[in-house]
Motif scaffolding. Structure first.
Motif, PDB file in Angstrom:
ATOM      1  N   ARG A 125       0.829  -1.213   0.000  1.00 18.25           N
ATOM      2  CA  ARG A 125       0.000   0.000   0.000  1.00 18.25           C
ATOM      3  C   ARG A 125       0.858   1.255   0.000  1.00 18.25           C
ATOM      4  O   ARG A 125       0.648   2.180   0.769  1.00 18.25           O
ATOM      5  N   ARG A 126       1.831   1.280  -0.906  1.00 16.92           N
ATOM      6  CA  ARG A 126       2.658   2.473  -1.087  1.00 16.92           C
ATOM      7  C   ARG A 126       2.351   3.051  -2.471  1.00 16.92           C
ATOM      8  O   ARG A 126       2.468   2.330  -3.468  1.00 16.92           O
ATOM      9  N   THR A 127       1.978   4.312  -2.505  1.00 12.93           N
ATOM     10  CA  THR A 127       1.894   4.985  -3.797  1.00 12.93           C
ATOM     11  C   THR A 127       3.318   5.247  -4.273  1.00 12.93           C
ATOM     12  O   THR A 127       4.280   5.073  -3.516  1.00 12.93           O
ATOM     13  N   SER A 128       3.474   5.673  -5.512  1.00 11.19           N
ATOM     14  CA  SER A 128       4.824   5.891  -6.015  1.00 11.19           C
ATOM     15  C   SER A 128       5.529   6.990  -5.205  1.00 11.19           C
ATOM     16  O   SER A 128       6.728   6.904  -4.951  1.00 11.19           O
ATOM     17  N   ARG A 129       4.781   7.988  -4.755  1.00 12.08           N
ATOM     18  CA  ARG A 129       5.432   9.054  -3.974  1.00 12.08           C
ATOM     19  C   ARG A 129       5.832   8.544  -2.588  1.00 12.08           C
ATOM     20  O   ARG A 129       6.918   8.865  -2.087  1.00 12.08           O
ATOM     21  N   ALA A 159       9.660   8.068  -1.077  1.00  8.52           N
ATOM     22  CA  ALA A 159      10.080   8.640   0.209  1.00  8.52           C
ATOM     23  C   ALA A 159      10.684   7.568   1.103  1.00  8.52           C
ATOM     24  O   ALA A 159      11.736   7.773   1.732  1.00  8.52           O
ATOM     25  N   ASP A 160      10.040   6.385   1.172  1.00  6.85           N
ATOM     26  CA  ASP A 160      10.580   5.283   1.991  1.00  6.85           C
ATOM     27  C   ASP A 160      11.995   4.913   1.551  1.00  6.85           C
ATOM     28  O   ASP A 160      12.856   4.571   2.367  1.00  6.85           O
ATOM     29  N   LEU A 161      12.220   4.916   0.236  1.00 10.81           N
ATOM     30  CA  LEU A 161      13.494   4.438  -0.310  1.00 10.81           C
ATOM     31  C   LEU A 161      14.534   5.551  -0.434  1.00 10.81           C
ATOM     32  O   LEU A 161      15.650   5.310  -0.915  1.00 10.81           O
ATOM     33  N   GLY A 162      14.177   6.757  -0.011  1.00  9.93           N
ATOM     34  CA  GLY A 162      15.125   7.872  -0.060  1.00  9.93           C
ATOM     35  C   GLY A 162      15.408   8.344  -1.474  1.00  9.93           C
ATOM     36  O   GLY A 162      16.512   8.784  -1.783  1.00  9.93           O
ATOM     37  N   LEU A 163      14.409   8.240  -2.349  1.00  9.92           N
ATOM     38  CA  LEU A 163      14.582   8.633  -3.752  1.00  9.92           C
ATOM     39  C   LEU A 163      13.672   9.804  -4.080  1.00  9.92           C
ATOM     40  O   LEU A 163      12.621   9.986  -3.435  1.00  9.92           O
ATOM     41  N   THR A 164      14.050  10.570  -5.087  1.00  5.78           N
ATOM     42  CA  THR A 164      13.088  11.534  -5.617  1.00  5.78           C
ATOM     43  C   THR A 164      12.020  10.756  -6.375  1.00  5.78           C
ATOM     44  O   THR A 164      12.244   9.606  -6.787  1.00  5.78           O
ATOM     45  N   HIS A 165      10.890  11.374  -6.571  1.00 10.71           N
ATOM     46  CA  HIS A 165       9.828  10.694  -7.306  1.00 10.71           C
ATOM     47  C   HIS A 165      10.289  10.342  -8.719  1.00 10.71           C
ATOM     48  O   HIS A 165      10.000   9.258  -9.243  1.00 10.71           O
ATOM     49  N   ALA A 166      11.065  11.239  -9.314  1.00 11.10           N
ATOM     50  CA  ALA A 166      11.554  10.977 -10.678  1.00 11.10           C
ATOM     51  C   ALA A 166      12.511   9.786 -10.690  1.00 11.10           C
ATOM     52  O   ALA A 166      12.461   8.940 -11.597  1.00 11.10           O
ATOM     53  N   ALA A 207      10.481   6.608 -10.302  1.00 13.09           N
ATOM     54  CA  ALA A 207       9.774   6.303 -11.554  1.00 13.09           C
ATOM     55  C   ALA A 207      10.741   5.698 -12.573  1.00 13.09           C
ATOM     56  O   ALA A 207      10.366   4.798 -13.347  1.00 13.09           O
ATOM     57  N   ALA A 208      11.993   6.154 -12.561  1.00 14.89           N
ATOM     58  CA  ALA A 208      12.978   5.609 -13.515  1.00 14.89           C
ATOM     59  C   ALA A 208      13.236   4.132 -13.235  1.00 14.89           C
ATOM     60  O   ALA A 208      13.447   3.344 -14.167  1.00 14.89           O
ATOM     61  N   HIS A 209      13.199   3.734 -11.971  1.00 16.08           N
ATOM     62  CA  HIS A 209      13.413   2.316 -11.642  1.00 16.08           C
ATOM     63  C   HIS A 209      12.258   1.439 -12.145  1.00 16.08           C
ATOM     64  O   HIS A 209      12.433   0.232 -12.318  1.00 16.08           O
ATOM     65  N   LEU A 210      11.099   2.027 -12.318  1.00 14.97           N
ATOM     66  CA  LEU A 210       9.960   1.251 -12.819  1.00 14.97           C
ATOM     67  C   LEU A 210      10.037   1.062 -14.334  1.00 14.97           C
ATOM     68  O   LEU A 210       9.366   0.198 -14.891  1.00 14.97           O
ATOM     69  N   ALA A 211      10.856   1.872 -14.996  1.00  8.87           N
ATOM     70  CA  ALA A 211      10.912   1.849 -16.458  1.00  8.87           C
ATOM     71  C   ALA A 211      11.911   0.798 -16.940  1.00  8.87           C
ATOM     72  O   ALA A 211      12.925   0.563 -16.289  1.00  8.87           O
ATOM     73  N   PRO A 212      11.627   0.163 -18.094  1.00  7.16           N
ATOM     74  CA  PRO A 212      12.519  -0.905 -18.582  1.00  7.16           C
ATOM     75  C   PRO A 212      13.919  -0.410 -18.935  1.00  7.16           C
ATOM     76  O   PRO A 212      14.852  -1.192 -18.988  1.00  7.16           O
ATOM     77  N   GLU A 213      14.069   0.901 -19.185  1.00 12.61           N
ATOM     78  CA  GLU A 213      15.399   1.393 -19.534  1.00 12.61           C
ATOM     79  C   GLU A 213      16.364   1.252 -18.362  1.00 12.61           C
ATOM     80  O   GLU A 213      17.556   1.082 -18.532  1.00 12.61           O
ATOM     81  N   GLN A 214      15.856   1.337 -17.132  1.00 12.80           N
ATOM     82  CA  GLN A 214      16.740   1.270 -15.967  1.00 12.80           C
ATOM     83  C   GLN A 214      16.646  -0.073 -15.269  1.00 12.80           C
ATOM     84  O   GLN A 214      17.621  -0.794 -15.141  1.00 12.80           O
ATOM     85  N   GLY A 215      15.461  -0.439 -14.814  1.00  7.11           N
ATOM     86  CA  GLY A 215      15.247  -1.766 -14.265  1.00  7.11           C
ATOM     87  C   GLY A 215      15.947  -2.037 -12.962  1.00  7.11           C
ATOM     88  O   GLY A 215      15.987  -1.198 -12.060  1.00  7.11           O
TER      89      GLY A 215
END
Ligand SMILES: [Fe+2]
Length: 480
Positions: free
Chosen positions: A34-38, A42-49, A52-60
């Motif tokens: 039950r975590r939204t992307s934002r 925040a939990d993972l210490g990342l910016t939202h951008a 989001a890049a980790h969700l994309a196949p270019e980064q993975g």
């Protein structure tokens, strides 16, 4: 038709698919928590951008991210690591020359004992097969002969196909056994039983295909049990020595799970309480009618109450070539293949070992289509005969073909339709034939039922989650 584009062995193919599956796993895991992307970012210490890049196949996939997620969230790094697909065309071949060049000899007790050669494998299946030549030659059947050196057993199940005069030694409950095996004999063995092989003479080839595989304990079950510890693991172990004992344990498990008194289960099922107590104590088994009534009362499927008792005697199921069953496929009147059944066990209904003798030559297959073979299992093939076999298969809308020469092996993904024909002249003294070992993977019967019972149209999301579990902009006033 394509013949030349088989992926080279050892190449971690499918990098884009791997990255895409990594992003989908992260999205799915965050949604489960039950975590939204934002909030996940925040939990993972990342910016939202960055998230989001980790969700994309270019980064993975990122180990750093998996470790951080396993630190801040109640999940494991491996929950975020996808499986690699090194078999994008449905078949992976290892040529006889590649197998021969992988030869390595290991000693035991100061003598050359086995020559090992690689055969086809894939990251998609738990097969760990090996071609093994026996270099220790004995003149007796004594399991304590000075040239017989036992192993310590191993966790993998082992199906063994024998070529030549091979002695197979196995230990069960402290007793040693010897089986004199010959070409075409096969044997299936339970995990951790010590065993070994020798040759009975030095003049003939003596080797085995030791087709080890993980079964249902390897992977998630092993990881979970190792973390829970041996006391808990013992609680899970069902006694398979007798059907009554196994059924009693199953029944007790379901009564405990439902906090249901035995007397109440007896009332609900119409089975007398004394009789049900006898079953729960492992003294007797349910009749088929009682299984039906009790399953309905406990809201189970009848199969959930049926005990599994292996065929194995002293840890092994032996299938001599001389007494094995055989038949023609697809029928006695339409003989595209002769099939011979090899060793197996009731414990593994999804493991099937077969010798497949193609009856048609590729030169005459143009006149009438050859029946394709297909199975839900992962499949290992090895050309153990004296002639080449042409294999043609369909995958992803394309048709491929290759020739498996004697000594070549292949891994085939589930549901691939493959046709086999004799290709060219074989050795008239050594029938053209393939050894096939088919095993179940992680998609068990329970998983297949789960796949088929989800909300209609959800299968793709189960494989690659592509959305958050709710729309932040809301759905009020419109149907999604
Ligand atoms: Fe072994």
């Amino acid at each position: 038709m394509s013949t030349a584009n088989l992926p080279p062995a050892g190449t971690p193919a499918d990098d884009e698919g791997f990255r895409r599956r990594a992003g989908a796993l992260l999205r799915s895991a965050a949604g489960d928590l039950r975590r939204t992307s934002r909030s996940a970012a925040a939990d993972l210490g990342l910016t939202h951008a960055d998230y989001a890049a980790h969700l994309a196949p270019e980064q993975g996939f990122s180990w750093d991210l998996a470790q951080r997620a396993a630190t801040v969230w109640p999940l494991n790094e491996r929950d975020l690591v996808p499986v690699r697909n090194d078999c994008p065309r449905g078949v992976r071949v290892l040529r006889a020359t590649e197998s021969a060049s992988s030869a390595r000899v290991f000693q035991r007790g100061g003598i050359d004992y086995y020559e090992y050669r690689a055969t086809a494998m894939s990251r998609l299946a738990s097969f760990r097969p090996a071609w093994i030549r026996m270099l220790s030659v004995v003149t007796d059947d004594d399991p304590h002969n000075a040239d017989v050196h036992w192993n310590n057993g191993h966790m993998l199940y082992q199906f063994t196909y024998c070529v030549g005069p091979v002695n197979y030694y196995c230990r069960w409950n402290g007793r040693d056994h010897v089986l004199r095996m010959n070409t075409g004999d096969s044997i299936w063995g339970l995990p951790f039983s010590p065993h070994t092989f020798t040759a009975r003479n030095a003049e003939e080839p003596a080797y085995v295909l030791a087709l080890t595989y993980g079964g249902e304990l390897m992977g998630d079950a092993q990881h979970e049990l190792a973390a829970l510890g041996p006391d808990t693991a013992r609680g899970f172990a069902l006694d398979t020595d007798s059907a009554a004992a196994a059924q009693g344990r199953l029944l007790r498990s379901y009564l405990d799970a439902s906090a249901l008194p035995l007397e109440h289960a007896a009332e609900l099922s119409g089975i007398p309480a004394g009789r049900l107590a006898g079953v729960a104590d492992g003294g007797t088994t349910l009749t088929p009618d009682e299984v039906t009534a009790l399953a309905a009362a406990l809201r189970l499927s009848p199969r959930d109450l049926l005990p599994v008792v292996p065929d194995a005697v002293d840890g092994v199921s032996f299938c001599p070539a001389a007494t094995s069953r055989s038949w023609y496929h697809p029928s006695a009147g339409h003989r595209d293949y002769r099939v011979r059944e090899l060793a197996g066990d009731r414990l593994h209904p999804h493991t099937r070992a077969l010798e497949i003798h193609p009856q048609r030559a590729d030169s005459d297959s143009a006149d009438q289509a050859v029946t394709p073979l297909r199975t839900h299992q992962h499949q290992y093939l090895h050309n153990v005969g004296g002639g080449p076999v042409r294999m043609a298969w369909q995958h992803g809308g394309e048709r491929y073909e290759t020739v498996l020469e004697p000594g070549a092996s292949a891994y085939v993904t589930p549901f691939v339709r493959a046709e086999f024909t004799r290709s060219g002249r074989g050795d008239p003294t050594d029938p053209t034939r393939l050894l096939a070992l088919r095993i179940g993977g992680r998609v068990t019967t329970e998983a297949r039922s789960a796949l088929g019972s989800m909300y209609p149209g959800s299968l793709e999301r189960c494989l690659h989650e592509d959305r958050q579990w709710y729309e932040e902009r809301g759905t009020g006033g419109r149907r999604t």
